[in-house]
Every structure is written in C-alpha cells, then in structure tokens.
Design an enzyme around this catalytic site. Structure first.
Site, PDB file in Angstrom:
ATOM      1  N   ASP A  16       7.009  66.730  70.152  1.00  0.00           N
ATOM      2  CA  ASP A  16       7.085  67.373  71.456  1.00  0.00           C
ATOM      3  C   ASP A  16       5.773  68.074  71.792  1.00  0.00           C
ATOM      4  O   ASP A  16       4.779  67.926  71.065  1.00  0.00           O
ATOM      5  CB  ASP A  16       8.273  68.342  71.505  1.00  0.00           C
ATOM      6  CG  ASP A  16       8.166  69.465  70.482  1.00  0.00           C
ATOM      7  OD1 ASP A  16       7.063  69.720  69.959  1.00  0.00           O
ATOM      8  OD2 ASP A  16       9.199  70.102  70.217  1.00  0.00           O
ATOM      9  N   GLN A  17       5.759  68.859  72.859  1.00  0.00           N
ATOM     10  CA  GLN A  17       4.535  69.549  73.275  1.00  0.00           C
ATOM     11  C   GLN A  17       4.013  70.515  72.231  1.00  0.00           C
ATOM     12  O   GLN A  17       2.832  70.831  72.206  1.00  0.00           O
ATOM     13  CB  GLN A  17       4.791  70.331  74.573  1.00  0.00           C
ATOM     14  CG  GLN A  17       4.625  69.514  75.803  1.00  0.00           C
ATOM     15  CD  GLN A  17       4.684  70.402  77.045  1.00  0.00           C
ATOM     16  OE1 GLN A  17       5.428  71.362  77.093  1.00  0.00           O
ATOM     17  NE2 GLN A  17       3.878  70.065  78.031  1.00  0.00           N
TER      18      GLN A  17
END
Length: 141
Positions: A16-17
């Site tokens: 993810d980010q």
C-alpha cells in the site's frame, strides 16, 4: 501435528502507500497456505471441485503483528487447528524474514455440494480426506 510451509515473495503490487503489504493480501496468502497443506496431504482442491464439492470459508480471524514489505519473503505456515468430520479449521502463521510473526489466523470451512450448497459430511463423502485429516491432527503424514 503436520505443518505445511509455503514461501511467497512480496510483490510491489501487494503493498500500500505505506510500503507495507496491504491487509487483504494476507487472506490470499492464507489460501495459498491452505492449498499447499491440502497438496502436502496428497490431494488437489481443484479435483474436489470437479467432483462437485466446494469448501467455502464460513469464518476467518486474523491478527496482524508486524508488517511485511516489498522484496521480502513471507513464510506461510499452515496446520489443521480443528477437525470434526464436518468442519475444518486451518491455523496460520505468516513469518517475516527475521523470524518474527507477521500474522496469526484461522479460517473455518465446511464442504458443500456445488449444485445446492448443502453441507456434506467429509467423513462419509470424502473418506480418504477424512483419514488424512485425522492423521494430520495426530502429526502423521
């Protein structure tokens, strides 16, 4: 108790980010571990489906302990946590490269007929699987 091991290289698309493995991907890895466990018992889930039997997840529990990152290798350990002839509960630990636990979890399953989703007895309908599960509980392969 029999424990199956499956290693997974963490892919960039699974993060993810924050640069860590996105939480839902662990469920996919649990499925890979479960498939490996069944394979290690000498069976093939796809063959069971061809025979008109499915094994849906009826409950899943996970506890996230430590993140995994892109480029690392995750080790999925899978075992039979509970089996009574009808319901199967698999246990999981996903381990980081340094040996820490990234996740612990369980998934509960029943077997059903594909055409109507009515539960079946593994003990009666799949006697070879039943025997293998009983042996796996005791640690025999």
């Amino acid at each position: 108790m029999m424990i199956s091991i499956k290693e997974i290289d963490v892919r960039y698309s699974e993060t993810d980010q924050m640069g860590v493995v996105y939480h839902a991907n662990y469920l996919v890895w649990m499925e890979l571990g479960r498939t490996q466990f069944i394979r290690d018992l000498g069976f093939n889930y796809a063959e069971m489906e061809k025979d008109g039997i499915l094994s849906p997840v009826i409950d899943i529990n996970v506890s996230y302990k430590k993140p995994l990152h892109y480029g690392e290798t995750a080790k999925i350990q899978t075992w039979l946590d509970y089996y009574d002839g009808l319901r199967v509960v698999y246990g999981y630990e996903i381990i980081t490269p340094d040996g820490s636990i990234a996740l612990t979890g369980t998934s509960s399953h029943v077997c059903v007929k594909k055409e109507n989703f009515k539960p079946i007895s593994i003990r009666k309908q799949l006697p070879e699987w039943h025997a293998a599960y009983e042996n796996a509980k005791k640690g025999k392969e």
